[in-house]
Design a protein around this motif. Structure first.
Motif, mmCIF file in Angstrom:
data_model
loop_
_atom_site.group_PDB
_atom_site.id
_atom_site.type_symbol
_atom_site.label_atom_id
_atom_site.label_comp_id
_atom_site.label_asym_id
_atom_site.label_seq_id
_atom_site.Cartn_x
_atom_site.Cartn_y
_atom_site.Cartn_z
ATOM 1 N N VAL A 819 -0.750 15.508 9.654
ATOM 2 C CA VAL A 819 -1.743 14.453 9.799
ATOM 3 C C VAL A 819 -3.125 15.085 9.689
ATOM 4 O O VAL A 819 -3.477 15.950 10.500
ATOM 5 N N GLU A 822 -6.472 11.595 10.557
ATOM 6 C CA GLU A 822 -5.736 10.404 11.006
ATOM 7 C C GLU A 822 -4.879 9.782 9.909
ATOM 8 O O GLU A 822 -4.375 8.675 10.072
ATOM 9 N N ARG A 823 -4.688 10.474 8.796
ATOM 10 C CA ARG A 823 -3.841 9.937 7.729
ATOM 11 C C ARG A 823 -2.692 10.904 7.467
ATOM 12 O O ARG A 823 -2.913 12.118 7.316
ATOM 13 N N GLY A 854 2.068 4.102 1.881
ATOM 14 C CA GLY A 854 1.246 4.659 0.819
ATOM 15 C C GLY A 854 2.048 4.906 -0.432
ATOM 16 O O GLY A 854 2.996 4.164 -0.743
ATOM 17 N N GLN A 868 -0.816 5.435 5.366
ATOM 18 C CA GLN A 868 -1.827 4.928 6.279
ATOM 19 C C GLN A 868 -1.416 5.025 7.757
ATOM 20 O O GLN A 868 -2.268 5.112 8.623
ATOM 21 N N ASP A 869 -0.102 5.005 8.023
ATOM 22 C CA ASP A 869 0.388 4.869 9.405
ATOM 23 C C ASP A 869 1.039 6.169 9.872
ATOM 24 O O ASP A 869 2.188 6.469 9.554
#
Length: 892
Positions: A819, A822-823, A854, A868-869
């Motif tokens: 990560v 934050e991505r 993504g 994204q999560d």
């Protein structure tokens, strides 16, 4: 006879016969309902419809036109093209049918030696409206045409109107018989391929009421003044006089076609598909040349979008003909050389024109690579899901986001064995066009129906506009408009459009903001929010009533905010100074393509292909401020457009100019431009001029921004305070601030590199244990690991290191996530044995990226994706393990 000679003879003939020669208007139409000038009569619509008084009783022009509704048919038939030229002669209440028919016959049939076109009278046919006995009789009397060569046709073919209530009338069309090799006998009603239309004479004589269709409308009566509007297709007459079959073979188009054929090694006339592509190239290259010549640059909306599409279709056609190298540098100069005979400015501006075109081609060449990759990925996903056709949304996204032409999508889809939802794509394209047209209309008219303003102009006449000489006038309210309708009065808080008999307010135009100020009357006051010209010659003020009631016929004191006007003058004159400075520093090809001015601020867009260097920016700023210091005189004078062009005045490309133009000079010839804005009297009044920004706004277009006047001083003062604060914080003299900051940044980078090494070491420390703890997934050694806060580079390094520690004789898959900012990121690697089993990293990474929200891709051995999560990382790793099992076992 060359096309340029046909053009010259036309203008000379009608000038000899009392017509004012009107230069061609821009290809970009000034009519809010049109994007382009689509017919020769478009610039004359206000005079033909009596919305404005005609400045001359007779006029003639050769108008540049562009039509793109049938762009997909270009090249497939001899009738469809994009750019064309329309010869026209016009009468505004002067001569009528007899004059129009007499002029047409004389010019067509007079000998070449006498200045005519020398056509054989025996080969000319005409059509007239069903009951137009007057025109039929004139053709017999003036031209000696026999009855059998005068054919009657109905409203569909021989009646003209705009499609709206207004003037209309019958028309008479002139046809040339090309002979039995082109079709059957019987005149135009039998075969319009053999009998080619070359000239249409429109007799505006009736006022129409409701218009329901081309053939269904109400005739209210005769017009008080009858008009003539004729149109001769220049390219069509060139076909006849040059003895060629279609417009692609005339002297202004064929050389480009021949050069394209030479580059591709194809022979024109051998294969129909190749002929279509060669015609597309010849047509689109010429159209692009003319559009860029008129100041249009490629973009994603409006005229710029059409230009982009033309260039890309031409490049694509050349690629389909087998030409992979850049083609426009080979084709555009050919088109310039044949078109400059009629339009010398194309040669003078070719450096600018070519830089725009070549940059767009290069951008599209990159788009083709990117778009092909996305298309291939889309097709793979489609087939994997069992689909058989790309959705309209996918096709539109390829087109709209990546510039991928729909014809290319269709062709590649066919090759891949899938279909395309063309109806869905066309629907989305139509919706986009409708939105663009609505936006354009709203921008040009302020979102207000202009009918009420046209009525006001007809009732009260033009506004007495005094912005150049006055800041205050005693005026009278002639009308108030709210919601598109006239109102008698407006009270406090209401916003209305006020029409005054005279005004000192500058109406927004030429990139300059409208003036601010107030209307004051006995017992009331209103704030002026905006000033526009919704129709030519009428100035309309958007006002908010502050006190009292503003009513029609009220006498008001119209006062411009003097400080606002001064700031606007400084900004507009500053724009001219910056433009001249750019040309001094960069050369004459750095031409303005747009601008915006408001008090204290200006921005200027200009043709240039690369970012300015710091030295160039400094030089432009220096030259600009030298001009300010030298107190150059600023003056304005009026002259005709041809006189202004001879005088050396620069015109803003894409603007429409009338017969009389205003030339603004700063320092005499140093800066000489056509301009309708307000200006200072001397350059010193501009005050400090500070370049505050420089950026790209499209292919081959750069933008500079500047602050002027008091705002310029304040900008510099803020910069000075910022340097002082930094010096205080760093406890160093101001002149040493840069060196101190550079040293700090260098130390910070050293620390960041050291931290990165330590983090990478920590990540790699887990390599051995990860390799030894691989799980067995149906015979495949699988490592799935979450590296936590790790960059994509660190994750990739770890994956490759772990794979290198795995046994080479056993299939292995390594999947690691991290990560960063934050991505989530995921990298997957497979060894050679795993790939032999059919396990591919690219397929696995897409499975993980889908869970993460993504996408991703890569080669069979290493692939990378993201999303994204970050909370879905465990699920993503599980999805990879599941996909490995599916691939090995063949499970669905």
């Amino acid at each position: 006879m060359q096309t340029a000679e046909i053009r010259r003879r036309w203008l000379e003939f009608f000038e000899r016969n009392g017509h004012t020669v009107v230069p061609s208007a821009s290809l970009v139409s000034n009519d809010p309902s049109l994007m382009f000038t689509v017919a020769g009569m478009v610039p004359f619509i206000p005079y033909l419809t009596a919305r404005e008084p005609a400045p001359y009783p007779r006029a003639t022009s050769v108008q540049k036109c562009l039509r793109t509704l049938d762009i997909e048919e270009v090249g497939k038939t001899s009738r469809h093209g994009t750019f064309f030229q329309m010869n026209g002669n016009f009468s505004f209440g002067d001569y009528f049918k007899e004059g129009a028919i007499g002029f047409a016959w004389e010019l067509l049939t007079s000998s070449v030696e006498a200045g005519g076109y020398g056509l054989d009278p025996e080969k000319l046919w005409v059509t007239v409206y069903l009951d137009d006995d007057e025109s039929a009789g004139l053709w017999k009397r003036l031209a000696g045409l026999p009855e059998e060569r005068i054919q009657r046709r109905d409203k569909k073919d021989n009646y003209w109107h705009t499609g709206q209530p207004g003037p209309g009338g019958p028309c008479s069309e002139i046809y040339y018989d090309r002979g039995p090799a082109y079709g059957r006998e019987g005149g135009p009603i039998a075969d319009e391929d053999r009998y080619i239309e070359i000239w249409n004479l429109v007799f505006m004589q009736e006022m129409l009421g409701e218009v329901r269709s081309k053939v269904d409308f109400d005739v209210l009566g005769d017009l008080p003044a009858k008009n003539i509007d004729t149109g001769m297709g220049l390219e069509r007459l060139a076909c006849v006089l040059q003895g060629v079959d279609n417009m692609y073979e005339i002297d202004e188009v064929r050389p480009v076609l021949d050069r394209a054929a030479q580059l591709s090694g194809r022979r024109y006339g051998a294969v129909h598909a190749d002929d279509v592509r060669l015609r597309v190239v010849a047509d689109h290259v010429r159209s692009a040349l003319m559009l860029i010549g008129d100041g249009i640059t490629p973009s994603n909306e409006g005229p710029g979008y059409v230009l982009r599409r033309l260039i890309r279709r031409a490049v694509r056609a050349m690629r389909l003909l087998g030409v992979e190298d850049p083609c426009l540098p080979q084709l555009l100069p050919v088109s310039r050389d044949v078109m400059k005979l009629s339009y010398p400015e194309l040669a003078a501006e070719f450096a600018r024109i070519s830089s725009v075109a070549y940059a767009e081609e290069e951008a599209f060449r990159r788009t083709l690579v990117q778009g092909t990759q996305i298309f291939d990925s889309t097709v793979r996903e489609l087939k994997a899901s069992g689909g058989s056709a790309l959705s309209g949304e996918r096709a539109f996204a390829l087109h709209d986001t990546y510039g991928f032409p729909i014809d290319l999508t269709l062709e590649m889809a066919s090759e891949a064995g899938v279909g395309v939802d063309e109806d869905g794509f066309r629907r989305l394209m139509a919706e986009q066009r409708d939105r663009a047209k609505a936006d354009a209309r709203a921008k040009r008219s302020g979102g207000v129906d202009v009918t009420v303003f046209r009525d006001a102009l007809a009732k009260h006449g033009p506004t007495d506009w005094l912005a150049y000489t006055h800041l205050r006038t005693e005026s009278r309210v002639l009308g108030l408009v709210s919601g598109g309708e006239g109102v008698a009065a407006a009270g406090p808080g209401e916003i209305v459009h006020a029409i005054l008999d005279r005004t000192p307010f500058y109406a927004e135009s030429g990139g300059q903001n409208a003036d601010a100020g107030h209307l004051v009357w006995d017992g009331g006051r209103a704030e002026v929010l905006d000033v526009q010209r919704p129709v030519k010659s009428l100035v309309v003020h958007q006002v908010r009533v502050l006190d009292g009631e503003l009513a029609v016929d009220t006498a008001v004191d119209a006062a411009v905010d003097a400080e606002w006007r001064l700031g606007a003058c400084q900004a507009h004159s500053g724009t001219h100074v910056v433009h001249a400075a750019l040309r001094d520093v960069l050369g004459p090809s750095a031409l303005q393509s747009g601008s915006y001015n408001r008090p204290g601020y200006l921005r200027l867009d200009f043709s240039w292909t690369q970012a300015l260097t710091p030295e160039q920016r400094a030089d432009v700023e220096r030259v600009s401020n030298e001009a300010v210091r030298n107190d150059l005189p600023v003056s304005a004078r009026y002259m005709t457009l041809p006189q202004a062009q001879e005088f050396g005045a620069l015109a803003l490309f894409g603007e429409t100019y009338g017969e009389q133009v205003r030339v603004v000079e700063v320092g005499g010839p140093w800066s000489r431009e056509l301009c309708g804005g307000t200006h200072v009297a001397h350059s010193s009044q501009i005050g400090p001029l500070v370049l505050s920004g420089e950026s790209s706004v499209g292919a081959s277009v750069r933008r500079v921004e500047a602050i002027v006047g008091l705002e310029g001083y304040q900008y510099l003062a803020r910069e000075r305070d910022l340097v002082r604060q930094l010096a205080d914080v760093l406890k160093t003299p101001r002149e040493d601030v840069v060196g101190r900051v550079e040293a700090m940044v260098a130390r910070l980078r050293d620390v960041e590199r050291e931290i990165a090494k330590l983090r990478a070491g920590q990540v790699l420390a887990a390599s051995s244990s990860l390799a030894s703890s691989a799980r067995d997934v149906f015979g495949v050694a699988y490592v799935g690991h979450d590296a936590g806060d790790a960059s994509a580079d660190d994750v990739r390094t770890l994956v490759l290191d772990v794979r290198g520690r795995m046994p080479a004789d056993r299939p292995a898959v390594v999947a690691v996530t991290g990560v960063a900012k934050e991505r989530p990121v995921v990298v997957i690697a497979t060894n050679e044995e795993a790939r032999r089993w059919g396990v591919k990293a690219g397929e696995l990474v897409r499975a993980a990226a889908k869970v993460l929200g993504g996408g991703g891709g890569g080669k069979d051995d290493v692939a990378q994706g993201g999303g994204q999560d970050a909370t879905k990382v465990p699920e993503a790793l599980a999805a990879v393990e599941h996909a490995v099992g599916q691939r090995v076992t063949g499970a669905a």
